[in-house]
Design a protein around this motif. Structure first.
Motif, short mmCIF file in Angstrom:
data_model
loop_
_atom_site.label_atom_id
_atom_site.label_comp_id
_atom_site.label_asym_id
_atom_site.label_seq_id
_atom_site.Cartn_x
_atom_site.Cartn_y
_atom_site.Cartn_z
N VAL A 141 1.89 -5.72 -3.60
CA VAL A 141 1.32 -4.69 -2.74
C VAL A 141 0.28 -5.33 -1.84
N ARG A 142 0.34 -5.01 -0.54
CA ARG A 142 -0.64 -5.56 0.39
C ARG A 142 -0.97 -4.48 1.42
N ALA A 143 -2.25 -4.11 1.51
CA ALA A 143 -2.70 -3.13 2.49
C ALA A 143 -3.22 -3.85 3.72
N ASP A 144 -2.97 -3.26 4.89
CA ASP A 144 -3.49 -3.80 6.14
C ASP A 144 -3.75 -2.66 7.10
N ALA A 145 -4.11 -2.98 8.32
CA ALA A 145 -4.48 -1.95 9.29
C ALA A 145 -3.30 -1.03 9.62
N GLY A 146 -2.09 -1.51 9.40
CA GLY A 146 -0.90 -0.71 9.70
C GLY A 146 -0.40 0.11 8.55
N GLY A 147 -1.12 0.10 7.44
CA GLY A 147 -0.69 0.87 6.27
C GLY A 147 -0.58 0.00 5.04
N VAL A 148 0.60 -0.01 4.42
CA VAL A 148 0.79 -0.79 3.20
C VAL A 148 2.16 -1.46 3.23
N ALA A 149 2.17 -2.71 2.77
CA ALA A 149 3.42 -3.45 2.63
C ALA A 149 3.72 -3.58 1.14
N VAL A 150 4.88 -3.10 0.72
CA VAL A 150 5.27 -3.13 -0.69
C VAL A 150 6.43 -4.11 -0.84
N THR A 151 6.21 -5.17 -1.58
CA THR A 151 7.27 -6.13 -1.84
C THR A 151 8.10 -5.62 -3.01
N VAL A 152 9.40 -5.56 -2.83
CA VAL A 152 10.29 -5.05 -3.88
C VAL A 152 11.44 -6.04 -4.10
N ARG A 153 12.00 -5.94 -5.31
CA ARG A 153 13.15 -6.76 -5.65
C ARG A 153 14.28 -5.86 -6.13
N ASP A 154 15.47 -6.04 -5.54
CA ASP A 154 16.64 -5.29 -5.98
C ASP A 154 17.83 -6.24 -6.08
N ALA A 155 19.02 -5.71 -6.16
CA ALA A 155 20.20 -6.56 -6.34
C ALA A 155 20.40 -7.53 -5.18
N GLY A 156 19.85 -7.19 -4.03
CA GLY A 156 19.99 -8.04 -2.86
C GLY A 156 18.89 -9.06 -2.69
N GLU A 158 14.57 -10.13 -2.78
CA GLU A 158 13.23 -9.62 -2.56
C GLU A 158 13.00 -9.38 -1.08
N HIS A 159 12.42 -8.21 -0.77
CA HIS A 159 12.09 -7.91 0.62
C HIS A 159 10.92 -6.94 0.66
N GLU A 160 10.55 -6.49 1.85
CA GLU A 160 9.31 -5.72 2.03
C GLU A 160 9.61 -4.34 2.60
N LEU A 161 8.93 -3.35 2.03
CA LEU A 161 8.96 -1.99 2.56
C LEU A 161 7.62 -1.70 3.21
N ARG A 162 7.65 -1.04 4.36
CA ARG A 162 6.43 -0.61 5.00
C ARG A 162 6.24 0.88 4.77
N GLY A 163 4.98 1.28 4.54
CA GLY A 163 4.67 2.69 4.37
C GLY A 163 3.29 2.98 4.90
N SER A 164 3.04 4.25 5.19
CA SER A 164 1.69 4.64 5.62
C SER A 164 0.75 4.61 4.42
N HIS A 165 1.28 5.00 3.24
CA HIS A 165 0.51 5.03 2.01
C HIS A 165 1.44 4.70 0.85
N LEU A 166 0.85 4.32 -0.27
CA LEU A 166 1.60 4.05 -1.49
C LEU A 166 1.03 4.90 -2.62
N VAL A 167 1.92 5.61 -3.31
CA VAL A 167 1.55 6.39 -4.49
C VAL A 167 2.02 5.63 -5.72
N GLY A 168 1.08 5.15 -6.52
CA GLY A 168 1.42 4.42 -7.74
C GLY A 168 1.61 5.38 -8.89
N ALA A 169 2.86 5.70 -9.17
CA ALA A 169 3.21 6.60 -10.28
C ALA A 169 4.09 5.84 -11.27
N ASP A 170 3.80 4.57 -11.44
CA ASP A 170 4.68 3.67 -12.19
C ASP A 170 4.21 3.42 -13.62
N GLY A 171 3.56 4.41 -14.23
CA GLY A 171 3.34 4.39 -15.66
C GLY A 171 2.17 3.54 -16.13
#
Length: 417
Positions: A141-156, A158-171
């Motif tokens: 997770v990396r926050a910057d002036a443009g919002g938040v960059a979330v690094t994720v890993r899936d079957a394809g 690792e890559h990055e998702l951009r969002g205005s905000h991040l809600v951490g509901a991951d237990g």
């Protein structure tokens, strides 16, 4: 509008975690017309049976999301619960009907949390504003002036998702919280808790019990409750007992037979063993990232408020994000209010009450146990005291005091009620 502000307005809110709290957050955001990306490590929605109680204040919020009617169609309404002693029997009965003039839901609704997840998943899967990314793990997770960059890993990869905000509901093991470097202070009970569910109707074997029963005992307290699918028993497992020993079929059968003898044995339809904690995150937000539910606070299940308070977190936060995204509110003031209020509620209500409930069940000192039982009897016998007790137990007190997602300037007035 600055270039950064315009870019953020076009981005989704990223929700990490597709449990009941994360799915409520996503549904609340989508209802407000905000695009959402839900990221969940598991490949399909979870079928965890652990939490099953929905209190009045929570049902009011879920009704606004349009899901309470369906929950009632599948759930079990429980207006009365018992506090009992394993040796002395019934100590006190508490009737939520005393709250009928304050809420349309004067009861507990028993429904395994997986059903709320299923209902919301069906809705969100059909919503064009929502992207569901199961089988995807947050790794950074990396926050910057443009919002938040979330690094994720899936079957394809690792890559990055951009969002205005991040809600951490991951237990409770939240990757989002760890990425923020936020301490999760508190303690872990030496005992683990074991849940065993059976299709046998325990009311036929234990006449007089309610559908929800907290049963004190200095050696082995119990929590017995009914859900639409089964009866569920919760008891402590000593630290020296291995997981294999505690969950062995013969052990589970012996424990159930200790409740009430049943020739031929109990069918066990599900069982889980888990550690129990009383922990609260040091802070609930950092920049455009916020923690909700078990990622922010985790507690004993005695009282059934963990899931409920997590849902309140989610709705509080998403109401604020809706005002922020619409340009109607100051972002710092709103998110600071969320972090301050929800942290206060977690400490003063959720942690305090669940710790007190758990200690009351396991009290080993005879004099203190008798005093506790006498107090419970006195509360139940006095309608005014019983009403106050159940306002707090149902989370109505905290909601009426602080509101849920009120604008920052309105919170002090609500808190003074």
């Amino acid at each position: 509008m600055t270039a950064h502000a315009h870019a953020r307005a076009e981005q989704p809110v990223v929700v990490a975690g597709a449990g009941p709290v994360g799915m409520v957050a996503a549904a609340s955001l989508a209802q407000a017309g905000i695009p959402v990306a839900v990221v969940e490590t598991d490949p399909v929605p979870r079928t965890d049976w652990r939490a099953s109680t929905f209190h009045a204040a929570t049902l009011e919020l879920l009704d606004e999301l349009g899901v309470a009617g369906r929950m009632h169609a599948e759930g079990l309404v429980v207006p009365v619960y018992h506090f009992r002693d394993r040796r002395a029997g019934l100590v006190a009965a508490f009737d939520f009907g005393l709250l009928a003039d304050e809420t349309p839901y004067p009861y507990r609704l028993q429904l395994n949390q997986q059903h709320l997840v299923r209902m919301l998943h069906e809705r969100l899967a059909a919503d064009p504003l929502v992207e569901l990314r199961f089988g995807t793990t947050v790794t950074g997770v990396r926050a910057d002036a443009g919002g938040v960059a979330v690094t994720v890993r899936d079957a394809g990869g690792e890559h990055e998702l951009r969002g205005s905000h991040l809600v951490g509901a991951d237990g409770p093991g939240s990757t989002v919280r760890r990425c923020l470097g936020v301490d999760f202070t508190g303690y872990t009970y030496p005992q683990r808790f074991l849940i065993a569910s059976t299709s046998v109707d325990l009311r036929s074997l234990l006449p007089g019990i309610a559908d929800v029963n907290y049963i004190a005992d200095p050696d082995e307290w119990l929590f017995l409750l009914r859900t639409p699918e089964s009866w569920r028993a919760v008891w402590p497992v000593r630290p020296e007992t291995s997981r294999e020993q505690a969950t062995a079929p013969d052990t589970l059968q012996a424990q159930m037979q200790g409740l009430a003898p049943l020739p031929g044995g109990y069918p066990i339809v599900d069982h889980q063993i888990y550690k129990v904690h009383q922990r609260v995150a040091e802070r609930f937000r950092a920049g455009p990232v916020a923690l909700v539910g078990d990622a922010a606070h985790i507690n004993s299940p005695m009282g059934g408020v963990g899931l409920n308070s997590g849902i309140h977190d989610a709705v509080d936060l998403t109401r604020r994000l809706a005002r922020i995204r619409a340009g109607e509110a100051d972002e710092e003031a709103e998110l600071d209010a969320f972090a301050r209020i929800r942290h206060q509620i977690a400490v003063e209500y959720v942690q305090a009450d669940t710790q007190r409930n758990t200690e009351r069940l396991m009290e080993a000192d005879d004099a203190r146990r008798k005093a506790s039982h006498d107090e419970m009897r006195a509360i139940a016998a006095d309608p005014d005291r019983a009403r106050r007790y159940m306002r707090r137990a149902s989370l109505l007190e905290s909601v009426r005091r602080f509101g849920v997602g009120l604008p920052p300037g309105e919170v002090p007035r609500a808190a003074a009620v």
